[in-house]
Design an enzyme around this catalytic site. Sequence first.
Site, PDB file in Angstrom:
ATOM      1  N   GLU A  99       0.756  -1.316  -0.011  1.00  0.00           N
ATOM      2  CA  GLU A  99       0.018  -0.082  -0.008  1.00  0.00           C
ATOM      3  C   GLU A  99       0.886   1.281   0.037  1.00  0.00           C
ATOM      4  O   GLU A  99       0.521   2.195   0.587  1.00  0.00           O
ATOM      5  CB  GLU A  99      -0.797   0.107   1.027  1.00  0.00           C
ATOM      6  CG  GLU A  99      -2.108  -1.160   1.255  1.00  0.00           C
ATOM      7  CD  GLU A  99      -2.749  -1.152   2.165  1.00  0.00           C
ATOM      8  OE1 GLU A  99      -2.623  -0.430   3.186  1.00  0.00           O
ATOM      9  OE2 GLU A  99      -3.997  -2.069   2.598  1.00  0.00           O
ATOM     10  N   GLU A 125      -5.550  -7.951  -1.028  1.00  0.00           N
ATOM     11  CA  GLU A 125      -5.989  -8.073   0.131  1.00  0.00           C
ATOM     12  C   GLU A 125      -7.480  -7.401   0.307  1.00  0.00           C
ATOM     13  O   GLU A 125      -7.751  -6.229  -0.332  1.00  0.00           O
ATOM     14  CB  GLU A 125      -4.947  -6.912   1.354  1.00  0.00           C
ATOM     15  CG  GLU A 125      -5.500  -6.960   2.677  1.00  0.00           C
ATOM     16  CD  GLU A 125      -4.617  -5.985   3.280  1.00  0.00           C
ATOM     17  OE1 GLU A 125      -3.155  -6.074   3.310  1.00  0.00           O
ATOM     18  OE2 GLU A 125      -4.993  -5.197   4.178  1.00  0.00           O
TER      19      GLU A 125
END
Length: 688
Positions: free
Chosen positions: A203, A279
Amino acid sequence: MDAAGGRRGGCPGSPRRAGALLWGWALLGCAWCPRPPGAAAAPFPAGYALDDSVGLGREFDGIGAVSGGGATSRLLVNYPEPYRSQILDYLFMPNFGASLHILKVEIGGDGQSTDGTEPSHMHYENDENYFRGYEWWLMKEAKKRNPNIKLIGLPWAFPGWIGRGQNWPYNHLDVTVHYIVSWILGAKQYHNLDIDYIGVWNERSFSSKYIKLLRYTLDKRSLQRVRIIASDNLWEPISFFMMIDSELHQVVDIIGAHYPGTKTVDNALATQKKLWASEDYSTFNDEVGAGCWARILNQNYVNGNMTSTIAWNLVASYYEDLPFGRNGLMTAQEPWSGYYAVEAPIWITAHTTQFTYPGWHYLQVDGHLEGGGSYVALTDGLGNLTIIVETMTYLHSQCIRPPLFPFIVSPQKATFYLKGSFHEVKTLKMWYTKLGFKSANSTLFHPLPPVKVHEGMFSLNLDVDEVYTLTTLMTGWKGTYPDPPQSKPFPSNYKDDFNIRNPLFSEAPNFADQTGVFEYFVNTSDPGDHIFTLRQVVVQRPITWASDADQAISIIGDFKWVNVTITCDVYIERPVSGGVFIAGRVNNGGIYVRGSKGLFFWVFADGTYRVTGDLSGEEVLMKGMSGVRARAWHTLTLNLRGSSASGSLNGYPLWENVTISETSHGWAAIGTRSFEFAQFDNFHVEAS
């Protein structure tokens, strides 16, 4: 049709937009919204065809879960047997529980990565140790139960030395690549683990040059089998850069997006690469969490062409009052009692994982049910067929992110037509889940009588908030063990002298590091009582993923603790500027650790002490001289009673009558003034 596969929960209301939107609803087939004058309601189709003769859809890559990001499996390793093995069976054993196809682990980087830090295999540039932490152990336990499980590694943080003084891993690409490839090689050399996929940086930003060098180095080290996932963030900008950079397009095998809301983007589709929700979920594991998981497992493919969905997180094995408590597929957060809970998401997972395998293919179907909900169908190409149907409603399937637009799901009859090689199928085994929101009693992964198929056709009467699996496979099983022990709070009288010569894990039980890393240490220079200690070992601020504190801290105990006495022997290693603390009523951890409040008792190598109401040390409640020096053992005692605190040094009162004003309860903790070596021994906490 919205991301959830049902119909939106509100009809156009603005006069300025009504005309265009009404026509839009008609085109989308909204059966319950007003239609333009003269427009007849579109009839429902006769049913849903499942046909492999027209060609197959995308290859299925499996369902998985994440351990890490961070320290989400921290308490699992402390469980006594047989309960620890039972938990692992529910997660990984084929045809027993979740039967996961994929395990994704954090490549520990010594930094805070959501609920704690995970230790790096290279704290320092010339340091390599492939036995730190617990992810190696977890991967081996997963492989022991399912040799075919796929393994993924992904970094959240990096040790500070990689950045050469900067909070950035891409200034020295060769250094970062060496670090990651060493982890892959170490997995094989020391644990006989073959890593199947490697990510870039969770991320955060990606570097095209880094990804290319990573691929080159993997190939050079005979690791061609390791596939690269990028960029474990959003669909963009990685998809765009892959479209304009042919070399990047060649070296990225999978585009992995986080929390995509079941949608993808045109550029990602145009790459013709595999698309994963690398995810997803991250939702409290009650029935609503199970509804979220059921919906996205189907609709990530139906709406977004994603062929793998990976849940954060695998098992909620961290203190529940840390951020995102109980966001695992199951809960195992009490190693001191042995209690664990097999939550509903485990059985939602089983609806897919026990009857499909990586390498199967989706059928080419629309996937949307007319009354709301979705279905997918998969085949092994050898005549086997598995169909998963879900009818999750809006209120009962909201994930933590992204926001979900309202939609309606209604009871309905669904008729399926088996065509192609499936036309001769006579019966389908059926498994059923009903999430019980009205009665509070759920039916989870229950076998029903087989469905008879007549001339290639069968029908189901579907209610809301249900999951059905219909399959030609005969292998499904709802595994079970005797109930675990009853839930109990953390022991009110807890001691640890760290006297373990050959520990199985590098970290002491129940301590949850929130900044820095605290490891078992053999103090060979000590003549007697402090040979085996716990040592803080991170001496440089990591390349952070979250807002790590400037101080190292490890928490332990019960978040509800109020009146406590904490005693610990401490050893400052850094002369002049070094310092350590013990603390009580610590109210924050995880990604919020930097703002932790509580009552902190500090001693420093310059002979001073402080009492503060916060980890940062800015709220000074008392200070003075202590006579403490570095490289000598001292005993600190902290007493918290009601709104008053006192502290002792080496058995003698040092300060008293400090008023506690901000925090009423919280964990106990130990820590250091900065990223520095320091040791702790004979920890004892007593709560009343």
